[in-house]
Design a protein around this motif. Structure first.
Motif, PDB file in Angstrom:
ATOM      1  N   TRP A 184       0.833  -1.197   0.000  1.00 10.71           N
ATOM      2  CA  TRP A 184       0.000   0.000   0.000  1.00 10.71           C
ATOM      3  C   TRP A 184       0.876   1.259   0.000  1.00 10.71           C
ATOM      4  CZ3 TRP A 184      -5.517   0.271   0.804  1.00 10.71           C
ATOM      5  CH2 TRP A 184      -6.137  -0.976   0.893  1.00 10.71           C
ATOM      6  N   PRO A 185       0.528   2.272  -0.769  1.00 13.69           N
ATOM      7  CA  PRO A 185       1.364   3.476  -0.890  1.00 13.69           C
ATOM      8  C   PRO A 185       1.111   4.462   0.248  1.00 13.69           C
ATOM      9  CG  PRO A 185      -0.497   3.624  -2.385  1.00 13.69           C
ATOM     10  CD  PRO A 185      -0.608   2.280  -1.713  1.00 13.69           C
ATOM     11  N   PHE A 235     -11.199  -4.810   0.735  1.00 14.98           N
ATOM     12  CA  PHE A 235      -9.949  -4.549   1.444  1.00 14.98           C
ATOM     13  C   PHE A 235      -9.791  -5.401   2.704  1.00 14.98           C
ATOM     14  CE2 PHE A 235     -11.922  -0.764  -0.401  1.00 14.98           C
ATOM     15  CZ  PHE A 235     -11.070  -0.589  -1.484  1.00 14.98           C
ATOM     16  N   GLU A 236     -10.762  -6.242   2.983  1.00 14.59           N
ATOM     17  CA  GLU A 236     -10.676  -7.048   4.193  1.00 14.59           C
ATOM     18  C   GLU A 236     -10.736  -8.543   3.921  1.00 14.59           C
ATOM     19  OE1 GLU A 236     -13.548  -5.670   7.028  1.00 14.59           O
ATOM     20  OE2 GLU A 236     -12.606  -3.691   7.208  1.00 14.59           O
ATOM     21  N   THR A 237     -10.846  -8.925   2.650  1.00 11.23           N
ATOM     22  CA  THR A 237     -10.802 -10.333   2.268  1.00 11.23           C
ATOM     23  C   THR A 237      -9.806 -10.478   1.118  1.00 11.23           C
ATOM     24  OG1 THR A 237     -12.654 -10.073   0.714  1.00 11.23           O
ATOM     25  CG2 THR A 237     -13.194 -10.745   2.969  1.00 11.23           C
ATOM     26  N   VAL A 284      -0.754  -8.338  -4.478  1.00  6.44           N
ATOM     27  CA  VAL A 284       0.500  -8.626  -3.791  1.00  6.44           C
ATOM     28  C   VAL A 284       0.101  -9.239  -2.462  1.00  6.44           C
ATOM     29  CG1 VAL A 284       2.623  -7.672  -2.827  1.00  6.44           C
ATOM     30  CG2 VAL A 284       1.658  -6.716  -4.935  1.00  6.44           C
ATOM     31  N   VAL A 285       0.456 -10.487  -2.281  1.00  2.93           N
ATOM     32  CA  VAL A 285      -0.117 -11.292  -1.211  1.00  2.93           C
ATOM     33  C   VAL A 285       0.686 -11.160   0.073  1.00  2.93           C
ATOM     34  CG1 VAL A 285      -0.732 -13.637  -0.529  1.00  2.93           C
ATOM     35  CG2 VAL A 285      -1.067 -12.888  -2.879  1.00  2.93           C
ATOM     36  N   VAL A 317      -3.360  -7.832   5.135  1.00  2.82           N
ATOM     37  CA  VAL A 317      -4.283  -7.523   4.048  1.00  2.82           C
ATOM     38  C   VAL A 317      -3.502  -7.472   2.739  1.00  2.82           C
ATOM     39  CG1 VAL A 317      -5.818  -5.762   3.082  1.00  2.82           C
ATOM     40  CG2 VAL A 317      -5.883  -6.249   5.532  1.00  2.82           C
ATOM     41  N   ASP A 318      -3.995  -8.149   1.711  1.00  3.81           N
ATOM     42  CA  ASP A 318      -3.338  -8.110   0.404  1.00  3.81           C
ATOM     43  C   ASP A 318      -3.393  -6.706  -0.184  1.00  3.81           C
ATOM     44  OD1 ASP A 318      -2.967 -10.804   0.658  1.00  3.81           O
ATOM     45  OD2 ASP A 318      -4.457 -11.387  -0.852  1.00  3.81           O
TER      46      ASP A 318
END
Length: 593
Positions: free
Chosen positions: A71-72, A262-264, A274-275, A412-413
């Motif tokens: 995340w940026p 954003f939560e699954t 990006v895992v 979170v991915d």
């Protein structure tokens, strides 16, 4: 040949959720090849690296790790999302800000592309591996091009006896090269990877990314003299339509629930993830920095939304706040009421329920002497802090159940690309090529998923009959809201040559001024106890929109030269054949098409 041993983690699926091997792998870490320390060019992967599928996958896995991030954090400071102020001379020829020159990674890709075909890996197993490497090279070149314009195209691994002083290719040549690599990748990739292989580059991502590249090629950034009527828009429309239809055919689409995006993980909206997985790979979201400081550790208060973003969200019926035709009234004293559901999914305001650290019913306060001191938006910077406070916090991507001591284990991915972006890219291309109805349908679909009320006309608050210019603005505004804090806004404004909207901008927050008529220095111990028990409600406070308190600059600086960032002068010093971009010191290279 001199080699350096490094320990890397290998996971053939790149999901890092199944078999994890830790292997010793002799390889080079790379250098800037065309421009940097030539001694490092003697490094080369060890013999046999490309003779075994497992070691090739390990090599490729390291390339993934060097190419795709998380995340940026705080990137919204560069635009009108979060609270940082971009000062004059933020970018110069000599500093490293907004410079991207990844020839070390590109050399490693080129080594794989050259060595794998002559190794002992069966030919039938090579196609997907080579296709992923081609995609990574295209991904890196595209980022260089939208940063700097045309750059040197290097297709083979350079060695000490090569001529390392190379010139820049034109921007048009670079776009052609990127598209060729992407077409090669598309032809060699399977449609999707699932299960243990989820997280690998597939045809779905490659097609969607190619469509994005062509959208940029058509954009005003690269075509300032003919921003919206150049012929590249037709190519962009065709590619984006093809990508959208192909993804839908593979089962991709918007999730029903915005927050669930954003939560699954491993869902139909994420085109490429990006895992992350605790404990193997964590904190891509940097939750420790985004949470309120009182519920984190080693935190810096990142991604704090500003008032401009809060004001941008429509009401529940899709109308802008204060629109007299809206079903819902609006005033600053109740700014959180009856808003687009994405408002609550993204923002946390004074008195809002925010059960971080697993504290059910916990409310977040931001008024001095009511909230924890490090969360307060006060009249002066509290306790010697140099950080601004906006009076708002970001909720997106936060794993609220994590206790403070585990805040850094957020897994979170990161959605490098999600279907909503594919839709927005398609909408832009459709709008600029006369397919306005198709563009409007994207907005309707996005707003329907958001939970906005359709209204009697079924338009979800969207104005009917917009012309191309009006619809262009509506698309940009909707994306601003939908993809807040996902690293899109600054690039969108830059791509459309609208950085003037940021230049000279002051940033504001929302201050809780009084609690039941009492100023911050009149708050009683009973009020503080009520805050500690989360019984104070947002409407017990009064609010004022105030300029952010800061020890630094007060206005954003976004000069015209920022449409193409300069080549760092240290690279030019090492390679005098490199031309600097026009507009920067000594610049003669035109990065436009």
């Amino acid at each position: 040949m001199k080699k350096r041993t490094m320990i890397i983690r290998y996971n053939i699926s790149l999901k890092l959720k199944s078999l994890l091997l830790v292997i010793t792998f002799a390889t080079m870490m790379g250098c800037d090849s065309v421009l940097d320390d030539v001694e490092d060019l003697s490094n080369y992967p060890g013999q046999g690296t490309f003779d075994d599928v497992q070691t090739v996958n390990a090599y490729l896995s390291a390339l993934y790790g060097s190419t795709f991030g998380g995340w940026p954090l705080n990137f919204g400071n560069n635009a009108d999302e979060s609270g940082g102020i971009i000062a004059p001379n933020w970018i110069t020829e000599t500093n490293g800000t907004m410079k991207f020159w990844p020839y070390n990674i590109i050399r490693r890709v080129n080594i794989m592309l050259e060595e794998l075909p002559v190794g002992e890996v069966p030919v039938g197993d090579q196609d997907e591996l080579l296709a992923q490497a081609k995609f990574i090279r295209a991904f890196l070149y595209f980022k260089m091009v939208y940063y700097h314009g045309g750059v040197p195209i290097i297709e083979v691994p350079q060695n000490l006896d090569d001529d390392l002083e190379v010139t820049r290719n034109s921007t048009a040549e670079c776009f052609d090269f990127i598209i060729r690599d992407l077409d090669d990748a598309i032809s060699g990739l399977p449609a999707t990877y699932n299960g243990d292989e989820f997280g690998k580059i597939d045809k779905v991502f490659a097609k969607a990314f190619k469509a994005k590249v062509l959208l940029y090629k058509a954009s005003p950034q690269f075509n300032p003299s003919n921003p919206y009527d150049n012929s590249s828009w037709q190519d962009a429309y065709a590619a984006n339509l093809e990508a959208k239809q192909y993804l839908e055919g593979q089962g991709f689409g918007l999730l029903d629930n915005y927050t669930a995006v954003f939560e699954t993980s491993n869902h139909r909206e994420n085109v490429f993830s990006v895992v992350y997985q605790d404990p193997i790979k964590v904190n891509g979201r940097r939750e420790d920095a985004v949470r309120p400081l009182s519920e984190s550790k080693n935190a810096t208060g990142g991604d704090q939304p500003i008032w401009a973003l809060a004001k941008a969200y429509p009401m529940k019926d899709g109308k802008i706040p204060g629109d007299p035709t809206s079903e819902y009234s609006y005033d600053v004293q109740h700014f959180w009421e009856n808003r687009d559901p994405r408002f609550e999914a993204t923002l946390v305001w004074n008195g809002a329920v925010y059960p971080v650290s697993g504290k059910s019913g916990r409310r977040q306060y931001t008024m001095a002497n009511v909230s924890h001191s490090v969360d307060a938006f006060g009249y002066v910077i509290q306790g010697g802090q140099g950080q601004y406070r906006t009076g708002l916090f970001c909720r997106k991507g936060i794993m609220e159940e994590l206790p403070i001591e585990l805040v850094g284990t957020n897994d979170v991915d990161w959605p490098e690309m999600r279907f909503a972006e594919v839709l927005f890219n398609f909408a832009e291309a459709a709008n600029e090529t006369g397919h306005l109805d198709e563009a409007v349908q994207v907005l309707l679909d996005i707003r329907a998923r958001a939970g906005i009320e359709p209204g009697s006309d079924g338009m979800y608050g969207i104005t009917s009959g917009m012309n191309r210019d009006q619809l262009r603005e509506a698309i940009l505004q909707e994306k601003y809201i939908e993809m807040a804090f996902e690293g899109q806004r600054f690039w969108d404004l830059r791509r459309h040559r609208k950085l003037d909207r940021l230049d000279g901008m002051k940033k504001y927050g929302v201050m809780a001024m009084t609690l039941n008529g009492k100023a911050y220095n009149e708050v009683t111990s009973e009020d503080q106890l009520a805050a500690n028990s989360s019984t104070l409600l947002p409407d017990e406070f009064t609010y004022e929109i105030v300029e952010l308190i800061s020890n630094g600059p007060k206005e954003m600086s976004m000069p015209e030269t920022y449409y193409f960032f300069p080549i760092q002068s240290s690279h030019i010093d090492r390679n005098p054949k490199l031309e600097q971009n026009v507009g920067w010191s000594g610049g003669t290279f035109d990065p436009t098409l």
